[in-house]
Design a protein around this motif. Structure first.
Motif, PDB file in Angstrom:
ATOM      1  N   GLU A  90       0.841  -1.186   0.000  1.00  0.00           N
ATOM      2  CA  GLU A  90       0.000   0.000   0.000  1.00  0.00           C
ATOM      3  C   GLU A  90       0.878   1.237   0.000  1.00  0.00           C
ATOM      4  N   ILE A  91       0.283   2.340  -0.408  1.00  0.00           N
ATOM      5  CA  ILE A  91       1.011   3.607  -0.410  1.00  0.00           C
ATOM      6  C   ILE A  91       0.089   4.702   0.098  1.00  0.00           C
ATOM      7  N   PRO A  92       0.585   5.531   1.037  1.00  0.00           N
ATOM      8  CA  PRO A  92      -0.243   6.650   1.493  1.00  0.00           C
ATOM      9  C   PRO A  92      -0.249   7.748   0.435  1.00  0.00           C
ATOM     10  N   PHE A  93      -1.398   8.380   0.286  1.00  0.00           N
ATOM     11  CA  PHE A  93      -1.491   9.519  -0.620  1.00  0.00           C
ATOM     12  C   PHE A  93      -2.497  10.490  -0.025  1.00  0.00           C
ATOM     13  N   VAL A 134      -3.260  -3.546  -9.257  1.00  0.00           N
ATOM     14  CA  VAL A 134      -2.752  -4.921  -9.258  1.00  0.00           C
ATOM     15  C   VAL A 134      -1.346  -5.019  -8.684  1.00  0.00           C
ATOM     16  N   ASP A 135      -0.628  -3.889  -8.609  1.00  0.00           N
ATOM     17  CA  ASP A 135       0.718  -3.926  -8.035  1.00  0.00           C
ATOM     18  C   ASP A 135       1.117  -2.520  -7.612  1.00  0.00           C
ATOM     19  N   GLY A 141       8.576   3.550  -7.870  1.00  0.00           N
ATOM     20  CA  GLY A 141       7.668   4.687  -7.823  1.00  0.00           C
ATOM     21  C   GLY A 141       6.478   4.551  -8.742  1.00  0.00           C
ATOM     22  N   TYR A 142       6.052   3.286  -8.989  1.00  0.00           N
ATOM     23  CA  TYR A 142       4.932   3.065  -9.900  1.00  0.00           C
ATOM     24  C   TYR A 142       3.834   2.215  -9.266  1.00  0.00           C
ATOM     25  N   VAL A 143       2.599   2.474  -9.712  1.00  0.00           N
ATOM     26  CA  VAL A 143       1.440   1.669  -9.362  1.00  0.00           C
ATOM     27  C   VAL A 143       0.907   1.092 -10.672  1.00  0.00           C
ATOM     28  N   ARG A 150      -7.014  -3.464 -19.886  1.00  0.00           N
ATOM     29  CA  ARG A 150      -5.976  -2.501 -20.286  1.00  0.00           C
ATOM     30  C   ARG A 150      -5.088  -2.261 -19.072  1.00  0.00           C
ATOM     31  N   GLU A 151      -3.815  -2.597 -19.187  1.00  0.00           N
ATOM     32  CA  GLU A 151      -2.897  -2.445 -18.062  1.00  0.00           C
ATOM     33  C   GLU A 151      -2.079  -1.178 -18.239  1.00  0.00           C
ATOM     34  N   ALA A 152      -2.007  -0.389 -17.179  1.00  0.00           N
ATOM     35  CA  ALA A 152      -1.295   0.886 -17.227  1.00  0.00           C
ATOM     36  C   ALA A 152      -0.478   1.060 -15.955  1.00  0.00           C
ATOM     37  N   ASP A 153       0.691   1.683 -16.101  1.00  0.00           N
ATOM     38  CA  ASP A 153       1.538   2.004 -14.954  1.00  0.00           C
ATOM     39  C   ASP A 153       1.450   3.496 -14.672  1.00  0.00           C
ATOM     40  N   TYR A 154       1.145   3.816 -13.408  1.00  0.00           N
ATOM     41  CA  TYR A 154       1.040   5.209 -12.983  1.00  0.00           C
ATOM     42  C   TYR A 154       2.247   5.547 -12.125  1.00  0.00           C
TER      43      TYR A 154
END
Length: 199
Positions: A90-93, A134-135, A141-143, A150-154
């Motif tokens: 998890e990541i805090p935002f 999914v990850d 530094g990516y989600v 459709r898979e995308a990296d943020y």
């Protein structure tokens, strides 16, 4: 033989590992919203191994604010259907946390995000698109998200374009279809209680 009285209890048995998902499907036979799985009627929304129990159910609400607004409902539903766990990244935002398994919505058009689907590649994720985390990879530094295949990296800097989507406004749902919808209704302003809301 396992004993349970609610779907939630069954869900918790699968999450805890005391019951496998496929075994769980054998225990649930309900009237109403069902789908055929290997010629038996089972509760078609029971996909609980990765936080997707809620996968085919969408909560719609007229407003973002208040006890039954999207902000409050998403906070509560997030902790029920995808609670904090050691094995989940998890990541805090800001004031919220994004976790693997979270249902999220893109809240502004981004024409630059690259996505892949099978052997195809394209660009653009748009306001109202709903996906699932999914990850999460803090070192890079990516989600990674899945928007219906459709898979995308943020990049973490793009997380301000996402919000939890366990509950969304009726307005945001326009043009979408869901197998099952839950609409919580509270005695509120007349502007939020009108017949067209249900259409």
């Amino acid at each position: 033989m396992f004993e349970f009285e609610t779907i939630r209890e069954l869900y918790e048995m699968v999450i805890s590992g005391s019951l496998q998902e496929q075994e769980a499907l054998q225990y649930v036979e309900l009237e109403g919203w069902v789908k055929t799985v290997r010629d038996s009627k089972t509760f078609g929304f029971l996909e609980v191994n990765d936080g997707s129990f809620f996968k085919n159910i969408q909560v719609l609400t007229p407003t973002k604010k208040g006890k039954l607004g999207t902000a409050e409902l998403n906070d509560r539903l997030h902790e029920i259907f995808n609670p904090k766990a050691e094995e989940k990244d998890e990541i805090p935002f800001g004031k919220k946390y994004f976790r693997v398994g979270d249902r999220v919505m893109q809240i502004k058009n981004n024409y630059d995000i690259i996505w892949t689907k099978n052997d195809d590649e394209g660009t653009g994720v748009f306001n109202g698109d709903i996906g699932r985390i999914v990850d999460i990879d803090p070192p890079s530094g990516y989600v990674s998200l899945d928007f219906d295949g459709r898979e995308a990296d943020y990049d973490f800097s793009n997380l301000d374009e996402l919000e939890h989507a366990y509950a969304i406004t009726v307005h945001k749902s326009q043009g979408s279809e869901y197998p099952a919808v839950i609409i919580p209704i509270l005695d509120t302003t007349a502007l939020m209680r009108y017949r067209n809301l249900l259409y």
